[in-house]
Design a protein around this motif. Structure first.
Motif, short mmCIF file in Angstrom:
data_model
loop_
_atom_site.label_atom_id
_atom_site.label_comp_id
_atom_site.label_asym_id
_atom_site.label_seq_id
_atom_site.Cartn_x
_atom_site.Cartn_y
_atom_site.Cartn_z
N PHE A 142 61.21 32.52 45.12
CA PHE A 142 61.06 32.85 46.54
C PHE A 142 62.48 33.28 47.29
O PHE A 142 63.53 32.50 47.01
CB PHE A 142 60.55 31.57 47.34
CG PHE A 142 59.03 31.43 47.14
CD1 PHE A 142 58.71 30.34 46.58
CD2 PHE A 142 58.18 32.08 47.74
CE1 PHE A 142 57.20 30.09 46.32
CE2 PHE A 142 57.02 32.00 47.73
CZ PHE A 142 56.20 31.07 46.94
N THR A 143 62.30 34.11 48.01
CA THR A 143 63.34 34.60 48.88
C THR A 143 63.07 35.34 49.96
O THR A 143 62.03 35.93 50.08
CB THR A 143 64.46 35.42 47.92
OG1 THR A 143 65.59 36.10 48.47
CG2 THR A 143 63.71 36.90 47.19
N LYS A 144 64.07 35.74 50.82
CA LYS A 144 63.97 36.61 51.96
C LYS A 144 64.40 37.81 51.79
O LYS A 144 64.67 38.67 52.68
CB LYS A 144 64.57 35.95 53.11
CG LYS A 144 63.77 34.45 53.70
CD LYS A 144 64.35 33.71 54.79
CE LYS A 144 64.37 34.18 56.03
NZ LYS A 144 65.03 33.49 57.12
N ASP A 145 65.54 37.93 50.48
CA ASP A 145 66.29 39.10 50.36
C ASP A 145 65.29 40.21 49.88
O ASP A 145 64.66 40.33 48.68
CB ASP A 145 67.22 38.68 49.21
CG ASP A 145 68.15 39.79 48.97
OD1 ASP A 145 69.28 39.67 48.42
OD2 ASP A 145 67.84 41.18 49.48
N HIS A 146 65.12 41.49 50.75
CA HIS A 146 64.16 42.37 50.33
C HIS A 146 64.85 43.06 49.27
O HIS A 146 64.01 43.65 48.12
CB HIS A 146 64.24 43.41 51.53
CG HIS A 146 63.03 42.74 52.72
ND1 HIS A 146 62.84 43.46 53.66
CD2 HIS A 146 62.81 41.62 52.71
CE1 HIS A 146 62.14 42.62 54.61
NE2 HIS A 146 62.14 41.68 53.74
N ASP A 147 66.11 43.39 49.18
CA ASP A 147 66.68 44.05 47.78
C ASP A 147 66.30 43.43 46.59
O ASP A 147 65.97 44.14 45.64
CB ASP A 147 68.16 44.45 48.34
CG ASP A 147 68.59 45.44 49.51
OD1 ASP A 147 69.55 45.21 49.87
OD2 ASP A 147 67.39 46.09 49.68
N LYS A 148 66.57 42.08 46.62
CA LYS A 148 66.42 41.40 45.45
C LYS A 148 64.87 41.47 44.89
O LYS A 148 64.48 41.75 43.90
CB LYS A 148 66.70 39.79 45.65
CG LYS A 148 66.70 39.09 44.36
CD LYS A 148 67.15 37.47 44.64
CE LYS A 148 67.28 36.83 43.42
NZ LYS A 148 67.77 35.39 43.62
N LEU A 149 63.84 41.50 45.80
CA LEU A 149 62.46 41.51 45.43
C LEU A 149 62.12 43.07 44.92
O LEU A 149 61.51 43.14 44.04
CB LEU A 149 61.63 41.30 47.09
CG LEU A 149 61.55 39.89 47.22
CD1 LEU A 149 60.99 39.84 48.57
CD2 LEU A 149 60.70 38.97 46.19
N LEU A 150 62.81 44.05 45.75
CA LEU A 150 62.51 45.60 45.03
C LEU A 150 62.99 45.61 44.21
O LEU A 150 62.47 46.37 43.20
CB LEU A 150 62.98 46.29 46.30
CG LEU A 150 62.48 46.18 47.67
CD1 LEU A 150 62.96 47.23 48.56
CD2 LEU A 150 60.90 46.65 47.68
#
Length: 578
Positions: A142-150
Motif C-alpha cells: 500500500f502506497t500513495k506514491d504514483h511513481d512507485k505504483l506505475l
C-alpha cells in the motif's frame, strides 16, 4: 429574427424555480450496499444507486426521510444522516491474473487501464498491486506514491502456467483483515481475470464468500475473454455481486471502460448513518442488513448484505439509594420581579421573523431570485442584440468566406490587394494601413475603424483610426482523440480553455471531439488553460489527470512554442500559431 418576450422568459424561469421544490420520483432502479463499518453503536452503510444496466446512476437525488435500514427484519432504523462521497480516500487492491490463459493484448489493456486509474487517484487514495498465477505475490505494498505504483505495473508479465483465482482473492481480503489504521476506511478490490481457477478444489468460491462475511470489502471484477474457450465468468460475477461490488464483462466493456465504471461506483456513493439498539447489535454475530427506499410512487430494496457486528457493552444505570434528609429551617422568600427578554431591534427582528415564517419567506425568496435572473437575462439579450451585425452589408470584395471556428470568433481571410500589408503580425495586427467606414462593411455608420479591429467587435475595446488595437492571434489545434482527428482554429486575445464539453459546461476547445466514449472522462472539463501574455503564449495545467507538454508534465505556467504537442488524458493536441 423573432424578438424574445421578457414576460415569457420570466414565466419560464419562475416555473423552473417552482419545479425545483417538487419532490421527484426515483431516478434509479436498484440500490446496493457496497460496504458497512461499525464504531461502537454507530453503523455507517455505503450504498450505490444503479440503473437497469447495473451501472452507477448519476445525479441521483436521495433524501434521508425516504430511506430506512432493516436489520434481521426488525423495526426499521431511522437514518440519522445521509452524505455523499467527499473524496475521503479509498484503499485499493489491484489483483491481476498473470496466467497464460490471458492474451498479450488483454494484458496490455490491463496495464494501460491500471496506469490511467492510478494517475486519476486522489491525494487521499492508497493502492497495492498483487499478481496471481500458481502463487500469489504482492509486487507493491500500500502506497500513495504514483511513481512507485506505475513502476510496479511495468513489471507485470503473463508467465504463470496455472491460475489460482480464489487464492488470489482470499489473499487480498486477508490484507484488509489486519485493520491498518493508516489506511482509509473505504476499501475496494479490483480484479482482472478470465475467471479460470486451476486449484482443483484446494480453494473455492465458497471459501472466498465465507471470508467476505468477516472482511467487508466490495470486489469490482473486470472479466477478460482469455484464450481458453472453457473459461466462464459466472463464479467471478457471483463473488463480485455478493461482496457489494459489480461485474464488468469483456462482452460489454473494454478494460478502460470497465475502470471508468468502477470510478463511477466509487465517486457516486452515499453514506447512511444509523444507530441500532444494543440488543440488535448483540443478538447475532452475523446479521442481515437491507436498505429500503420508499417514496409516494415506488419502493426499492437492496439485496441482503450479511455483516458481522461487534458486541457493544450495555450501559446500566447505577441503583438509586435513599438518602436520609433532615428538614431545613424555614427561610423567608424574597419575590423578585420576572425577568424580561430584551426587545429585538433592527436586523435581529428581521432574522427572528424569517425563522418563525420560514415557509412564507422561502417561496418569496425564490420568486425574487427568479425575477432578478430574468431581468439579467433580458439585459444581456438586449446588449448582445445591440452589438449584433447583420450580414446584409457584407462586402464580398473586402472579406472572403468567414469561417466559424466554434470559439465565438470569425477569422476573415484578407486579400493582399485590400489596402493592407499581406503579412500578419500576431502582436501588431495586419500592417499599418488604415481603412475607413466606407471600406469596412461591419463598422457602424458614425464610426471610423481600422482593419486591425475585430470584424464583429463583440468587446468593448476602444479602436483607434491608426490601427494600433491588438486583436490577438489565431491558434491552429490539430487534435487526435482515440483515432479521430480534427483541425480547429481559435482566436485568442486573453485565454482559451481546453478540455471536455458536457451538457452543462462548455470549454473553448473540446479535445475529445464530442466523443461519448468512456475514455473521454480521463480529460477534465477544464483540463488546461492557454493564456496570451506580452512576452508570449503560456499553458497551465488545470486537470485531474495532469497535462503533458512534449511528454513532460506541465508544472505552473509553462511557455508554449509553435508546433508543441499537449497531452490530456487520451487526447493529443499539436499547437500551431497562425
Amino acid at each position: 429574427m423573432k424578438k424574445r418576450q421578457p414576460g415569457k422568459l420570466i414565466t419560464m424561469i419562475l416555473m423552473l424555480v417552482f419545479c425545483l421544490s417538487i419532490h421527484a420520483a426515483a431516478d434509479f432502479d436498484r440500490i446496493t450496499i457496497s460496504q458497512i463499518k461499525q464504531s461502537e453503536q454507530d453503523v455507517y452503510l455505503y450504498i450505490n444507486t444503479l440503473n437497469n444496466s447495473g451501472t452507477a446512476a448519476s445525479n441521483t437525488s436521495l433524501s434521508k426521510n425516504a430511506l430506512k435500514v432493516l436489520v434481521d427484519n426488525d423495526e426499521p432504523l431511522e437514518v440519522l444522516d445521509l452524505t455523499s462521497y467527499q473524496a475521503e480516500g479509498v484503499a485499493y487492491t489491484f489483483c491481476v491474473d498473470i496466467s497464460r490463459s490471458m492474451t498479450d493484448s488483454e494484458m496490455t489493456q490491463v496495464k494501460e487501464g491500471i496506469t490511467n486509474y492510478v494517475n486519476s487517484m486522489s491525494a487521499n487514495d492508497y493502492a497495492r498491486l498483487v499478481t496471481f498465477g500458481e502463487t500469489t505475490q504482492e509486487i507493491c505494498a500500500f502506497t500513495k506514491d504514483h511513481d512507485k505504483l506505475l513502476s510496479a505495473v511495468g513489471t507485470i508479465e503473463r508467465t504463470a502456467m496455472k491460475t489460482y483465482l480464489y487464492q488470489g482473492l482470499t489473499n487480498a481480503l486477508n490484507t484488509y483483515e489486519k485493520q491498518d489504521k493508516s489506511l482509509p476506511e473505504r476499501k475496494a478490490i479490483i480484479v482482472f481475470s478470465d475467471g479460470m481457477d486451476d486449484s482443483d478444489g484446494a480453494d473455492s468460491e465458497d471459501q472466498v464468500i465465507k471470508k467476505m462475511s468477516s472482511v467487508h470489502v466490495p470486489i469490482y471484477a473486470v472479466g477478460m475473454q482469455g484464450n481458453d474457450s472453457s473459461a466462464t465468468l459466472k463464479s467471478l460475477s457471483n463473488m463480485a455481486r455478493t461482496s457489494g461490488g459489480a461485474m464488468f464483462s469483456y462482452s460489454e466493456y473494454t478494460a478502460a471502460e470497465a475502470l471508468d465504471g468502477v470510478a463511477d461506483f466509487i465517486s457516486q456513493t452515499y453514506c447512511l448513518h444509523v444507530q441500532p439498539t444494543v440488543s440488535q447489535l448483540n443478538k447475532n454475530s452475523s446479521s442481515n442488513w437491507v436498505v429500503q427506499f420508499n417514496d409516494s410512487t415506488i419502493t426499492i430494496e437492496s439485496p441482503i448484505y450479511t455483516f458481522r457486528t461487534k458486541r457493544v457493552e450495555e450501559v446500566t444505570e447505577a441503583p438509586i439509594t435513599e438518602i436520609e434528609t433532615t428538614e431545613a429551617p424555614t427561610t423567608e422568600l424574597v419575590t423578585l420581579p420576572p425577568e424580561t427578554e430584551p426587545e429585538l431591534t433592527g436586523m435581529a427582528k428581521v432574522i427572528a421573523f424569517a425563522k418563525e415564517n420560514l415557509f412564507i419567506v422561502l417561496p418569496v425568496f425564490f420568486i425574487i431570485l427568479g425575477i432578478i435572473i430574468a431581468v439579467i437575462a433580458v439585459l444581456v439579450s438586449k446588449s448582445k442584440k445591440k452589438n449584433q451585425i447583420t450580414s446584409e452589408t457584407i462586402d464580398d470584395d473586402w472579406i472572403n468566406n468567414p469561417i466559424p471556428n466554434n470559439g465565438g470568433e470569425y477569422e476573415p481571410t484578407m486579400p493582399d490587394d485590400a489596402g493592407m500589408n499581406s503579412g500578419y503580425n500576431p502582436y501588431g495586427g495586419y500592417g499599418e494601413n488604415e481603412r475607413t467606414i466606407a471600406e469596412d462593411p461591419y463598422a457602424d455608420s458614425d464610426d471610423e475603424r481600422t482593419v486591425a479591429e475585430d470584424v464583429y467587435d463583440d468587446y468593448d475595446d476602444e479602436a483607434t483610426v491608426d490601427g494600433s488595437q491588438d486583436d490577438g492571434i489565431t491558434i491552429e489545434f490539430e487534435i487526435n482523440f482515440e483515432g479521430q482527428t480534427s483541425i480547429e482554429h481559435r482566436r485568442i486575445r486573453d485565454r482559451l480553455i481546453l478540455g471536455r464539453n458536457t451538457d452543462t459546461q462548455q470549454c473553448d476547445v473540446d479535445v475529445t471531439l464530442g466523443s461519448r466514449m468512456a475514455s473521454r472522462k480521463q480529460t477534465s472539463r477544464q483540463h488546461a488553460l492557454i493564456t496570451l501574455q506580452p512576452d508570449g503564449m503560456y499553458v497551465t495545467d488545470n486537470g485531474k489527470t495532469k497535462t503533458y507538454l512534449n511528454g513532460s508534465e506541465v508544472r505552473g505556467e509553462t511557455i508554449l512554442h509553435d508546433n508543441d504537442v499537449l497531452s490530456m488524458g487520451r487526447a493529443s493536441v499539436k499547437v500551431r500559431f497562425r
